[in-house]
Design an enzyme around this catalytic site. Structure first.
Site, short mmCIF file in Angstrom:
data_model
loop_
_atom_site.label_atom_id
_atom_site.label_comp_id
_atom_site.label_asym_id
_atom_site.label_seq_id
_atom_site.Cartn_x
_atom_site.Cartn_y
_atom_site.Cartn_z
N GLU A 191 0.82 -1.31 0.02
CA GLU A 191 0.05 -0.09 0.01
C GLU A 191 0.81 1.07 0.01
OE1 GLU A 191 -2.70 -0.50 3.53
OE2 GLU A 191 -4.24 -1.67 1.94
N ASP A 227 -8.54 -8.99 4.18
CA ASP A 227 -8.00 -7.82 4.80
C ASP A 227 -9.26 -7.69 6.02
OD1 ASP A 227 -7.22 -5.73 6.05
OD2 ASP A 227 -7.83 -4.42 4.47
N GLU A 246 -12.32 -1.99 12.41
CA GLU A 246 -12.31 -1.64 11.09
C GLU A 246 -13.63 -2.09 10.06
OE1 GLU A 246 -8.88 -1.88 8.66
OE2 GLU A 246 -9.68 -0.91 7.15
O1 GCW Z 1 -7.00 -3.00 6.47
C1 GCW Z 1 -6.36 -1.93 5.93
C2 GCW Z 1 -6.46 -0.72 6.29
C3 GCW Z 1 -5.31 0.25 6.52
C4 GCW Z 1 -4.14 -0.51 7.10
C5 GCW Z 1 -3.84 -1.90 6.36
C6 GCW Z 1 -2.59 -2.71 6.65
C7 GCW Z 1 -2.39 0.43 8.26
O2 GCW Z 1 -7.53 -0.32 5.57
O3 GCW Z 1 -5.69 1.34 7.24
O4 GCW Z 1 -3.10 0.44 7.14
O5 GCW Z 1 -4.78 -2.63 6.20
O6 GCW Z 1 -2.92 -3.52 7.52
O7 GCW Z 1 -1.43 -2.16 6.75
#
Ligand code: GCW
Length: 679
Positions: free
Chosen positions: A270, A343, A371
């Protein structure tokens, strides 16, 4: 008249006083003060850790008044690491921390009415770590309980107040009481500034506060720190200057914090920098850091959360990228793997990296912060979700090769074993935003200590300690609400294996319609549900992306075959026609409707349950939870309406008539940006 007035005022005063005297803001978590009986303690040694153990016993003793308890620090073979043995009036351990953990267990057993005779307890994982996604400006990524307890965005952001230290002390105590022994103080999207002198000084002071409770300090580091703060031209892990820079930085850290735990690294994920930026691999990057940390017994937790805008199914990418490196990482590197391959969705199958890597240390990463599970607004007890993952069979060494056994070292040797949980803690008075979100912090600690524990037992224990109420009229209904809450969320958000149909960015409400040509496909909802006139679901079978091939047999074949694929994962692995016959005898479309409807009804039941137990709960926590349940119910209705009305456009079938009708219009839901978060 005057008499009446005075009496009235007195009555009102007494009422208000009684209410506020009983009101509980939740700040004391599961560690509410008791009225202790006197106790005599024999302990041959003195130390900061043992002093805490003694104080806790004195402040919380609920056993026989004037009893004598011996804290015995001497090697016992059956005790491992910081484990302990509890006997009638003795706590034995090999380490001071073992004594402290034993004392907390003893007090917990007294407070929850359990026996104490001969209990041997050893931790499942050596490192039990919280990951704070706390930014240095005080915000918390995916945090829903206020700002960071460690960082703030002020001119004097590096000064430390007595209030800070009190809070960190309470935090350390809460963690120690449930066996958590490490914390990563900053976000994995790491600012390079964390490694500058000013911040490291503050880290040292935090570490000093946490140390007597056995909570080790770790940091997330930015891979390009040598360039960003070190003035080097490159962060190439094979460059001698870069190696030297990390070596010296690590030396500087250990001078300040001799028991520093190590680094957590999000690399080439990311947009974060990593070794691939220099044509190197995860192995090159992780091993370079591991070598520099080794002399101090530090570890590197290298995250496997990687995916790129390639054509490969996103859920397959971490496995494809990491498996070729199996066996090449140093022994003080642990690959940190999220429970599922995507995720932190409400439901995912376990990541195939568990069981996939055979010669590499692997640790689970769980997400305590909600989240994708309703933030700190929805009551969702996450322990059953984690239990589901830990008990999943990877079949790596035949049946029984669970994720728990694979990661805790009982199936294959790994020098370091660990488990991480992304913290849900902030400056809110009750720490977690929702009173019941505290149970997730608690459950993470208890599962990290014993990955075999049942979520139901943990819930019961937490309820008794947190609400100081053991009556079955309270415990039974509330425990059952907690135990059903995760399945309810799956039902009203994304049942039958649906996933990632959240509103973009904030991940709170429904947005199954979300698609955007300008964004990469795997950041949109339509990529995941693939609904069309023919059916719905992501084909990951052998005729599709073949993600099933990343699992061991017989699970792989079981998933691949529609007949044997567990229905909870059906649309994760298969694209099926709307009239596909489900095990219930209903067609898929109807089944979907039933699940959404059931989810909403479950939340309505939670509301009733909570109102029913009002007599057992203090007024503040009662009304705060009640109000959040109302909101959760409105949200569940939004989820149901949004998903059913949207998918109905493709299924072209009626919602079964016995199911309650939607109350929103699809147009309204689509055209009112963030209708979901405003309610
Ligand atoms: O779940 C996603 C999130 C990001 C997070 C990323 C990760 C810290 O939306 O906010 O960043 O994963 O786990 O690195």
């Amino acid at each position: 008249m005057k008499w009446i007035k005075t009496t009235l005022v007195t009555v009102i005063f007494i009422k208000v006083f009684c209410l506020s005297a009983k009101a509980d803001d939740g700040h004391q978590l599961w560690l509410k003060k008791q009225n202790p009986f006197p106790v005599n303690i024999i302990c041959a040694k003195k130390s900061p850790v043992l002093d805490i153990a003694i104080k806790e016993l004195k402040d919380g003793w609920n056993g026989t008044p004037d009893a004598t308890v011996t804290l015995q620090l001497k090697p016992v073979k059956s005790i491992k690491d910081d484990g302990f043995l509890l006997e009638n009036s003795r706590v034995s351990a090999n380490s001071e921390l073992g004594i402290l953990y034993g004392v907390y267990e003893l007090l917990r057993r007294q407070a929850t009415g359990q026996t104490v005779n001969h209990i041997l307890s050893n931790p499942s994982y050596r490192q039990r770590i919280l990951n704070h996604w706390d930014n240095l400006n005080g915000t918390v990524e995916r945090g829903y309980a206020g700002h960071s307890i460690f960082w703030r965005n002020e001119k004097d952001s590096l000064t430390i107040t007595p209030g800070d230290k009190t809070l960190w002390n309470e935090y350390a105590r809460a963690n120690a009481s449930i066996g958590i022994n490490g914390t990563v103080l900053n976000n994995v999207n790491a600012s390079p500034l964390i490694l500058t002198a000013g911040y490291l000084k503050k880290v040292k002071i935090i570490a000093d506060v946490l140390r007597p409770y056995g909570v080790k300090t770790y940091l997330s580091v930015n891979f390009s720190s040598p360039v960003k703060i070190g003035g080097l031209k490159t962060a190439d892990p094979l460059d001698p200057d870069v190696k030297r820079w990390w070596k010296e930085k690590i030396q500087e850290i250990y001078k300040l914090i001799p028991d520093f735990g190590g680094f957590l690294v999000k690399a080439n994920s990311e947009g974060q920098p990593g070794p691939q930026d220099f044509g190197r691999t995860h192995v090159d990057g992780a091993n370079m850091m591991a070598d520099a940390l080794k002399p101090y017994h530090g570890i590197v937790m290298w995250r496997a959360f990687v995916y790129s805008p390639s054509d490969q199914d996103r859920v397959m990418q971490a496995y494809s990228e990491f498996l070729p490196f199996d066996g090449q990482f140093r022994e003080n590197v642990i690959i940190q793997v999220k429970n599922g391959p995507l995720d932190f969705q409400p439901r995912e199958p376990f990541s195939p990296l568990f069981g996939g890597m055979k010669k590499t240390a692997v640790m689970p990463e769980l997400q305590i912060t909600q989240e994708y599970l309703g933030r700190s607004i929805h009551l969702v007890y996450l322990s059953p979700m984690w239990e589901e993952c830990l008990k999943s069979d990877t079949y790596q060494k035949g049946p029984g090769s669970t994720v728990a056994k694979y990661t805790d070292g009982s199936m294959q040797y790994q020098k370091y074993t660990a488990i991480a949980g992304v913290a849900n803690i902030g400056l809110d008075t009750n720490w977690c935003g929702h009173h019941f979100a505290q149970s997730n912090w608690y459950a993470f600690g208890r599962l990290a200590w014993n990955n075999n524990r049942s979520s139901a037992d943990i819930a019961e224990e937490w309820l008794k300690l947190t609400f100081h109420e053991s009556k079955s009229e309270f415990i039974n209904p509330v425990k059952s609400m907690m135990m059903n809450s995760r399945e309810a969320a799956v039902n009203y958000m994304m049942p039958l294996g649906l996933h990632h149909i959240f509103a973009e960015g904030h991940h709170y409400g429904p947005s199954p319609w979300f698609s955007d040509q300008k964004l990469r496909a795997d950041w949109t909802s339509v990529y995941y549900h693939k609904a069309d006139a023919k059916g719905i679901g992501f084909n990951r079978s052998a005729t599709g992306s073949n993600a099933v091939s990343q699992y061991h047999e017989p699970f792989s074949t079981q998933l691949n075959n529609i007949e044997t694929c567990p229905e909870i994962y059906l649309l994760w692995f298969h694209h099926l026609p709307w009239d596909y016959k489900m095990k219930s005898g209903r067609i898929l479309w109807d089944e979907l409707c039933y699940h959404y409807n059931q989810g909403l009804n479950q939340v309505r039941e939670f509301q009733k349950t909570w109102d029913l137990v009002q007599p057992y709960v203090d007024p503040q926590r009662f009304s705060e939870v009640q109000s959040k349940l109302r909101r959760q119910c409105r949200d569940a209705q939004l989820w149901k309406d949004a998903c059913l009305l949207y998918f109905q456009q493709f299924s072209q079938r009626p919602i079964p008539f016995e199911i309650e009708r939607p109350v929103h219009d699809l147009k309204y839901l689509i055209n009112t940006p963030a209708a979901d978060i405003r309610h």
